[in-house]
Design an enzyme around this catalytic site. Structure first.
Site, PDB file in Angstrom:
ATOM      1  N   LYS A 172     -30.267  64.931  29.121  1.00  0.00           N
ATOM      2  CA  LYS A 172     -30.749  65.230  30.488  1.00  0.00           C
ATOM      3  C   LYS A 172     -32.266  65.296  30.552  1.00  0.00           C
ATOM      4  CE  LYS A 172     -28.523  69.018  30.443  1.00  0.00           C
ATOM      5  NZ  LYS A 172     -27.686  68.789  29.261  1.00  0.00           N
ATOM      6  N   THR A 226     -34.396  64.075  28.351  1.00  0.00           N
ATOM      7  CA  THR A 226     -34.914  62.743  28.023  1.00  0.00           C
ATOM      8  C   THR A 226     -34.841  61.835  29.252  1.00  0.00           C
ATOM      9  OG1 THR A 226     -34.065  63.114  25.791  1.00  0.00           O
ATOM     10  CG2 THR A 226     -34.682  60.861  26.359  1.00  0.00           C
ATOM     11  N   ARG A 244     -38.140  73.057  32.499  1.00  0.00           N
ATOM     12  CA  ARG A 244     -38.091  74.440  32.006  1.00  0.00           C
ATOM     13  C   ARG A 244     -38.723  74.503  30.620  1.00  0.00           C
ATOM     14  NH1 ARG A 244     -32.260  74.730  31.395  1.00  0.00           N
ATOM     15  NH2 ARG A 244     -32.690  72.552  30.965  1.00  0.00           N
ATOM     16  N   LYS A 279     -29.909  74.030  17.776  1.00  0.00           N
ATOM     17  CA  LYS A 279     -30.148  73.125  18.879  1.00  0.00           C
ATOM     18  C   LYS A 279     -31.353  72.221  18.692  1.00  0.00           C
ATOM     19  CE  LYS A 279     -30.843  73.385  23.888  1.00  0.00           C
ATOM     20  NZ  LYS A 279     -32.235  73.013  23.980  1.00  0.00           N
ATOM     21  N   ALA A 301     -29.010  77.877  31.710  1.00  0.00           N
ATOM     22  CA  ALA A 301     -28.283  78.072  32.956  1.00  0.00           C
ATOM     23  C   ALA A 301     -26.837  78.478  32.711  1.00  0.00           C
ATOM     24  CB  ALA A 301     -28.338  76.801  33.798  1.00  0.00           C
ATOM     25  N   PHE A 313     -27.494  71.771  31.765  1.00  0.00           N
ATOM     26  CA  PHE A 313     -26.047  71.629  31.692  1.00  0.00           C
ATOM     27  C   PHE A 313     -25.535  70.837  32.895  1.00  0.00           C
ATOM     28  CE2 PHE A 313     -26.916  75.767  29.425  1.00  0.00           C
ATOM     29  CZ  PHE A 313     -26.915  75.210  28.159  1.00  0.00           C
ATOM     30  N   PHE A 328     -26.938  54.083  24.908  1.00  0.00           N
ATOM     31  CA  PHE A 328     -27.039  54.106  23.445  1.00  0.00           C
ATOM     32  C   PHE A 328     -26.678  52.727  22.918  1.00  0.00           C
ATOM     33  CE2 PHE A 328     -27.155  58.451  24.482  1.00  0.00           C
ATOM     34  CZ  PHE A 328     -27.768  59.092  23.426  1.00  0.00           C
ATOM     35  N   TRP A 337     -34.590  56.555  25.772  1.00  0.00           N
ATOM     36  CA  TRP A 337     -34.958  56.952  24.408  1.00  0.00           C
ATOM     37  C   TRP A 337     -35.727  55.799  23.742  1.00  0.00           C
ATOM     38  CZ3 TRP A 337     -35.199  56.157  19.269  1.00  0.00           C
ATOM     39  CH2 TRP A 337     -35.365  57.282  18.440  1.00  0.00           C
TER      40      TRP A 337
END
Lengths: 556, 556
Positions: A70, A72, A93, A104, A273, A301, A381, A409
């Site tokens: 998200k 990225t 954020r 993470k 969140a 999320f 991807f 990416w």
């Protein structure tokens, strides 16, 4: 293949003053933090420009272990928007430090869609979280100091104190503690605990405040607990709000950095969140809108968590309104939702994909609850087959949504130009106008039920006896007109992380309900959610290192 | 009369780049933190210049409630030195945030001898303390995570873990806590506690490290506790040192600010020489010496605490050597040591003054233990009578020390020119060469006895049974060649705060001895010393406020 930190290190950063000049911010208005970060004064906010600009909210399907990208995608889309001539700022954020050393990794995007300097942003950044901790824990110390004090006692009943302490480390041993031990000089013994800093009410207050004055008033309104004769006690009763606001004097100012393609990025306020409000600050969003024609912002999320809170808490209280949502999905994650094994996600599997699409469908339906249009951004991807991509696009079109493949990416903004065009076209053509899902004036239980049934797709809401007790307390204290900020697993629409795809008719259990009177919401905690994470068996801290010349490795 | 914060606010600050140019630091070497603060890269350290420059160590008589103004005098003297043409930088410790909201107020000098911007320096400054907390508490979380882990257990015996947590808030309820409650998912229950951040071993390690490589090695050497089969466990066993050092990548760089007269000031590293090592960083001292001809540095409290640790720990381990000491005294404080009532200190009282002079005498004698010359700086107050000032000067001369009156609060550098001339003259004429008091290779008990009898004037040292147990453990672990960093009240030469003046032949009780293997010292804790302060009945936080335009009031 290069890692994110290697790609980041190869980039040549522009001095932050050049980034600021893209936004027409004069150098004298910048508060530098090193050469590549700066804080922005609130005086740059221009309400007329805020109203005229365009807010794009990025959400995603329900998170899966391989990740959806998200952040990225938000960064890549912003880079793409700038490439097609639309002046756009990404407003994100701040990452939490705790998970950086856990499982993470960082939260600054990846590949050729990153915000920089990534080491700084992922570590202490400009000290905002540290300031929040200090303000939060000062109030905790003042509470325990008052419990200890015989002369100026507020008669607080220590057993009723709900204000915990916070720290930005994943430290499960601090979840439940007994403080005040060691005899008469060591305070009054009582049970309490620590949450992670992102879950602090002060984080939420910082995120929802319009200015310093609003911040201070909200800090004074924090509900602490009850006196022995059952009267509520607030932070203002301890005269704490002035010192707390002084500690937040710099934290309230948004942080300017840059994307890897040298476009402006504003990063400010709270993640998570699932367990917290979790959207960036109202001030940062307004700042971005004041300084550019488009703002891309991410609410973490899925649509059930970040986007729901963004719309029903942040927008409803501030008057901000997104023009469009972008829903991020990946082929890999959709297959996982369709039952594919984690190890088989790079193998084409149209059956699993078709099954998993129901998750995306529900997230897309949710955008209509807020009367918003949406564009699907498929984060590409290398393992995605053309057939798989075609299936997703076709299904989205059936549902009335454009779906665009983006390779953010690998290609950065160049990989998101088509998506950028689709987003701009949709904003220009949409006839919809944002509206929040519920009215804050409804009873708390109605608001919880509205979110659970409409957004999550639940059949019913169950309350434990503790939660029922909490509901009575909320009513008695006159907090019925607060928003609801539900803590729920991000892994499922339900409160059971194992229910992938699109569960329906399930029961949501509200375990307890916390009061955040300064933030003006209550926090119904569902299922097994915890507000202080733990570290895994092999913490990522073991792989992080710094060389003698200051080069950090192992951050991702 | 104006308050310190009012005087500070009236000053016109120079951009930090101008301060840097006074030290011939090119702008490209500065890491800005706002317009008036910057971090300095370690590459500016020049060992040849360090050896050629002059280090002046400011100490004082034993602290009293009215205060002696050591920091104010250090800043005023620096301003005075610059006024008489001597290029001088003041190198100070960073204030601790905890006491700012308790009883003490800030620690940035006062009146016309301050370092600026005082609000920033007294609050979060450049985030060094926050970084130390994060590194410290990450290690704590990794320890509890390992206790929880069955697969990769180091077999640590939780009851032997000596690594606590730290936080920079005065919070007595955190001194003794039980963590790990709440069932199997919440860690392993055990007793532990929190110290204030300034007392963190990581603060000491940061202060004593020569560079990033030394820092990382020391972090790995931190002693954590014992395994169930009685083997020592270190931070390196948890592979923690890389991540901890990464968290300290900016904290290791000294901070450049300015005095109220626009001369350079470097502020870096830890306060609290009563409960901690408490002197600023070796790196900051070296930086100051590299960039200017004279460095004025303060080691807090009296010669028995800050100066002792500066000489026997910091200088002994780094090779730094002061050329001269400046001993700060006030007429008010000397009268207090002579038995005058706190409310009568502004009334001339030559009897109390003569009685109290013994405190100053012992502190002056102590300078000879280190083979150092000293000049007495009398910090003048309007209530001082000429007769009283003459008595102090005469007594100092009898003992072989120059004593000079300075009005640094009211007049700034202009009030310290005579003192500056006396200091320069003494440095140029002294034939003494600094040497530490003890040899680190002596047994721990001998080193403790040396400091207690020679520096404090004690008759004997008593060990509790816990302290004796700790001594055996230190010997067994092979830490006998560490320095001793004694925690003792600042209010008296003895371990009893009520014994003012010059107590003699008293007994010092060592209650317990902590091991700081990364810092390479042990911490014998004497008397009733606590390493986490509490808040007073009326915390100063109640008086601190911030206006809507960001102006802070109530800091002092």
């Amino acid at each position: 293949m290069s890692t994110d930190i290697e790609i980041a290190r190869e980039a040549t950063l522009k001095p932050i003053v050049e980034i600021a000049s893209q936004l027409s911010i004069p150098e004298t208005q910048l508060e530098y933090f090193g050469r590549f970060k700066a804080k922005l004064p609130l005086s740059l906010i221009d309400e007329e420009k805020v109203a005229a600009s365009n807010l794009i909210l990025v959400s995603a399907i329900s998170p899966t272990p391989p990740g959806e990208g998200k952040t990225t995608m938000s960064i890549g889309l912003t880079q793409g928007m700038n490439r097609i001539g639309k002046q756009t700022t990404v407003v994100l954020r701040e990452p939490s430090l705790g998970p950086v050393f856990g499982i993470k990794g960082g939260a600054t995007g990846g590949g050729h869609s990153q915000v920089l300097p990534m080491e700084d942003i992922n570590l202490h950044f400009t000290g905002d979280f540290a300031a929040i901790e200090k303000a939060h824990n000062l109030l905790a110390a003042l509470i325990d100091n008052n419990l200890q004090d015989r002369k100026r006692s507020l008669n607080i009943d220590g057993r009723t104190v709900v204000w915990k302490r916070v720290f930005d480390v994943n430290d499960r041993a601090l979840r439940n503690v007994v403080v005040g031990l060691g005899g008469t000089s060591g305070g009054v013994p009582r049970e309490t605990g620590f949450d992670i800093t992102a879950a602090s009410e002060i984080m939420a207050i910082l995120c929802l405040s319009n200015d310093l004055s609003d911040l201070k008033q909200r800090l004074g309104n924090i509900f602490i607990g009850m006196t022995r004769d059952r009267k509520p006690v607030f932070a203002r009763d301890l005269k704490a709000q002035g010192a707390m606001a002084a500690l937040l004097k710099d934290a309230i100012k948004p942080n300017l950095v840059q994307t890897i393609e040298g476009t402006p990025a504003i990063i400010h306020g709270g993640p998570f969140a699932n367990i917290a409000q979790g959207t960036n600050t109202v001030i940062a969003t307004r700042m971005g809108l004041s300084l550019s024609d488009y703002v891309v912002t991410e609410a973490g999320f899925g649509s059930d968590l970040g986007a729901e809170k963004f719309c029903d808490i942040k927008c409803a209280s501030s008057g901000l309104a997104p023009k469009l949502m972008v829903m991020v999905a990946t082929i890999r994650a959709l297959k996982y939702h369709g039952g594919a094994d984690l190890k088989e996600l790079t193998t084409p599997d149209t059956d699993a994909l078709r099954k998993g699409l129901v998750n995306l469908e529900k997230h897309l339906e949710n955008t209509r609850l807020y009367n918003l249009d949406a564009v699907v951004g498929i984060n590409r991807f290398t393992s995605d087959s053309d057939e798989e991509l075609a299936i997703v696009k076709a299904r989205c079109e059936e549902l009335g949504f454009d779906a665009v493949v983006a390779n953010v990416w690998g290609e950065g903004g160049a990989g998101a130009e088509e998506l950028a065009h689709a987003v701009v076209a949709k904003i220009e053509s949409t006839e919809k106008t944002f509206s929040p899902l519920y009215d804050w004036n409804q009873p708390i239980e109605d608001k919880i039920e509205t979110v659970c049934t409409k957004v999550y797709g639940a059949g019913s809401v169950e309350y434990t006896s503790q939660a029922k007790k909490d509901l009575r307390k909320i009513k008695k204290l006159g907090f019925e007109d607060f928003a609801v900020c539900i803590a729920k697993t991000q892994k499922s629409f339900s409160d059971d992380p194992s229910k992938l795809g699109r569960p329906q008719g399930f029961e949501i259990t509200v375990r307890e309900i916390e009061i955040n009177a300064g933030a003006k919401f209550v926090v119904p905690i569902t299922g097994e959610m915890l507000r202080m994470p733990g570290l895994p068996s092999i913490p990522s801290s073991e792989h992080i290192d710094i060389s003698d010349d200051g080069t950090i490795t192992g951050l991702s």
